[in-house]
Each structure stands twice: as C-alpha cells, then as structure tokens.
Scaffold this motif. Structure first.
Motif, PDB file in Angstrom:
ATOM      1  N   ILE A 163     -28.724 -25.511 -35.438  1.00 55.18           N
ATOM      2  CA  ILE A 163     -28.006 -26.373 -36.362  1.00 55.18           C
ATOM      3  C   ILE A 163     -26.668 -26.708 -35.727  1.00 55.18           C
ATOM      4  O   ILE A 163     -25.903 -25.819 -35.367  1.00 55.18           O
ATOM      5  CB  ILE A 163     -27.787 -25.693 -37.729  1.00 55.18           C
ATOM      6  N   THR A 164     -26.410 -27.998 -35.576  1.00 55.17           N
ATOM      7  CA  THR A 164     -25.113 -28.448 -35.087  1.00 55.17           C
ATOM      8  C   THR A 164     -24.536 -29.399 -36.128  1.00 55.17           C
ATOM      9  O   THR A 164     -25.265 -30.103 -36.816  1.00 55.17           O
ATOM     10  CB  THR A 164     -25.211 -29.169 -33.727  1.00 55.17           C
ATOM     11  N   THR A 165     -23.239 -29.387 -36.257  1.00 59.09           N
ATOM     12  CA  THR A 165     -22.588 -30.289 -37.198  1.00 59.09           C
ATOM     13  C   THR A 165     -21.750 -31.293 -36.410  1.00 59.09           C
ATOM     14  O   THR A 165     -21.232 -30.988 -35.333  1.00 59.09           O
ATOM     15  CB  THR A 165     -21.705 -29.533 -38.204  1.00 59.09           C
ATOM     16  N   TRP A 166     -21.663 -32.479 -36.968  1.00 55.46           N
ATOM     17  CA  TRP A 166     -20.936 -33.572 -36.339  1.00 55.46           C
ATOM     18  C   TRP A 166     -20.031 -34.211 -37.382  1.00 55.46           C
ATOM     19  O   TRP A 166     -20.340 -34.192 -38.576  1.00 55.46           O
ATOM     20  CB  TRP A 166     -21.907 -34.636 -35.826  1.00 55.46           C
ATOM     21  N   LYS A 167     -18.955 -34.790 -36.922  1.00 52.46           N
ATOM     22  CA  LYS A 167     -18.053 -35.514 -37.811  1.00 52.46           C
ATOM     23  C   LYS A 167     -18.289 -37.009 -37.611  1.00 52.46           C
ATOM     24  O   LYS A 167     -18.267 -37.507 -36.489  1.00 52.46           O
ATOM     25  CB  LYS A 167     -16.596 -35.170 -37.478  1.00 52.46           C
ATOM     26  N   ARG A 168     -18.556 -37.715 -38.706  1.00 55.48           N
ATOM     27  CA  ARG A 168     -18.823 -39.151 -38.632  1.00 55.48           C
ATOM     28  C   ARG A 168     -17.520 -39.888 -38.332  1.00 55.48           C
ATOM     29  O   ARG A 168     -16.478 -39.594 -38.904  1.00 55.48           O
ATOM     30  CB  ARG A 168     -19.394 -39.663 -39.956  1.00 55.48           C
ATOM     31  N   ILE A 169     -17.613 -40.861 -37.434  1.00 55.62           N
ATOM     32  CA  ILE A 169     -16.491 -41.735 -37.141  1.00 55.62           C
ATOM     33  C   ILE A 169     -16.630 -42.948 -38.046  1.00 55.62           C
ATOM     34  O   ILE A 169     -17.659 -43.639 -37.996  1.00 55.62           O
ATOM     35  CB  ILE A 169     -16.471 -42.141 -35.654  1.00 55.62           C
ATOM     36  N   PRO A 170     -15.631 -43.203 -38.870  1.00 53.55           N
ATOM     37  CA  PRO A 170     -15.744 -44.329 -39.815  1.00 53.55           C
ATOM     38  C   PRO A 170     -15.947 -45.659 -39.106  1.00 53.55           C
ATOM     39  O   PRO A 170     -15.450 -45.869 -37.985  1.00 53.55           O
ATOM     40  CB  PRO A 170     -14.402 -44.302 -40.561  1.00 53.55           C
ATOM     41  N   ASP A 171     -16.655 -46.571 -39.786  1.00 52.36           N
ATOM     42  CA  ASP A 171     -16.824 -47.920 -39.261  1.00 52.36           C
ATOM     43  C   ASP A 171     -15.476 -48.547 -39.002  1.00 52.36           C
ATOM     44  O   ASP A 171     -14.513 -48.325 -39.738  1.00 52.36           O
ATOM     45  CB  ASP A 171     -17.598 -48.795 -40.259  1.00 52.36           C
ATOM     46  N   GLY A 172     -15.393 -49.328 -37.932  1.00 46.17           N
ATOM     47  CA  GLY A 172     -14.140 -50.024 -37.616  1.00 46.17           C
ATOM     48  C   GLY A 172     -13.165 -49.179 -36.812  1.00 46.17           C
ATOM     49  O   GLY A 172     -12.090 -49.674 -36.461  1.00 46.17           O
ATOM     50  N   THR A 173     -13.503 -47.939 -36.494  1.00 48.93           N
ATOM     51  CA  THR A 173     -12.609 -47.112 -35.677  1.00 48.93           C
ATOM     52  C   THR A 173     -12.735 -47.556 -34.225  1.00 48.93           C
ATOM     53  O   THR A 173     -13.836 -47.665 -33.698  1.00 48.93           O
ATOM     54  CB  THR A 173     -13.004 -45.617 -35.799  1.00 48.93           C
ATOM     55  N   PRO A 174     -11.596 -47.855 -33.597  1.00 48.07           N
ATOM     56  CA  PRO A 174     -11.667 -48.306 -32.186  1.00 48.07           C
ATOM     57  C   PRO A 174     -12.105 -47.207 -31.246  1.00 48.07           C
ATOM     58  O   PRO A 174     -11.984 -46.073 -31.459  1.00 48.07           O
ATOM     59  CB  PRO A 174     -10.252 -48.762 -31.868  1.00 48.07           C
TER      60      PRO A 174
END
Length: 79
Positions: free
Chosen positions: A68-79
């Motif tokens: 199990i690995t967790t990831w942090k979502r990068i919001p849309d529109g982030t450069p």
C-alpha cells in the motif's frame, strides 16, 4: 480474482470515493488497485476492517505480495 470479489464495490465503505482494479496485460497474476479515500483516517479505518484483514491474510497465504502506497493529488491547474 476471488480474493478481490468482496472488494469490488465502489463506495461500499464510508470514505471510499473511487475504486478501480487493474490487471497486467502481460502477467495475469499481477493486479493493481487504485483507490481514492476522503481523507487519511478513512483509509486507516478501512485497513482495520475484518474483511480487509481477512483478504490480506488470504493473499499472504497464497504467497502474494501486497503493498500500500499513498500519494498526494496535485490539484488541476498547478504548474
């Protein structure tokens, strides 16, 4: 696939926003689940449920690896 059957219901648990199961096109014994949880605590609660603990035990007894690995979502529109 029988080890995955109880888990194939999207939204079956509180905090589950998405559940997708993928199978390798080159190795039918390789699977990846992609899950989205409302927050980290929802995932922790899920990992403590009896059905998930039993599923981990069944997979372990078959010699399957679970990671199990967790990831942090990068919001849309982030450069």
């Amino acid at each position: 696939m029988s080890c995955f059957q109880p888990l194939l219901r999207h939204g079956a648990e509180p905090g589950n926003l998405r559940y997708d199961l993928y199978q390798s096109p080159t190795n039918r014994n390789y699977f990846m689940r992609f899950e989205v949880w409302r927050n980290p605590q929802a995932l922790e609660d899920h990992k403590m449920t009896p059905h998930l603990k039993a599923s981990f035990e069944r997979r372990k007894n078959k010699g399957w690896m679970t990671e199990i690995t967790t990831w942090k979502r990068i919001p849309d529109g982030t450069p």
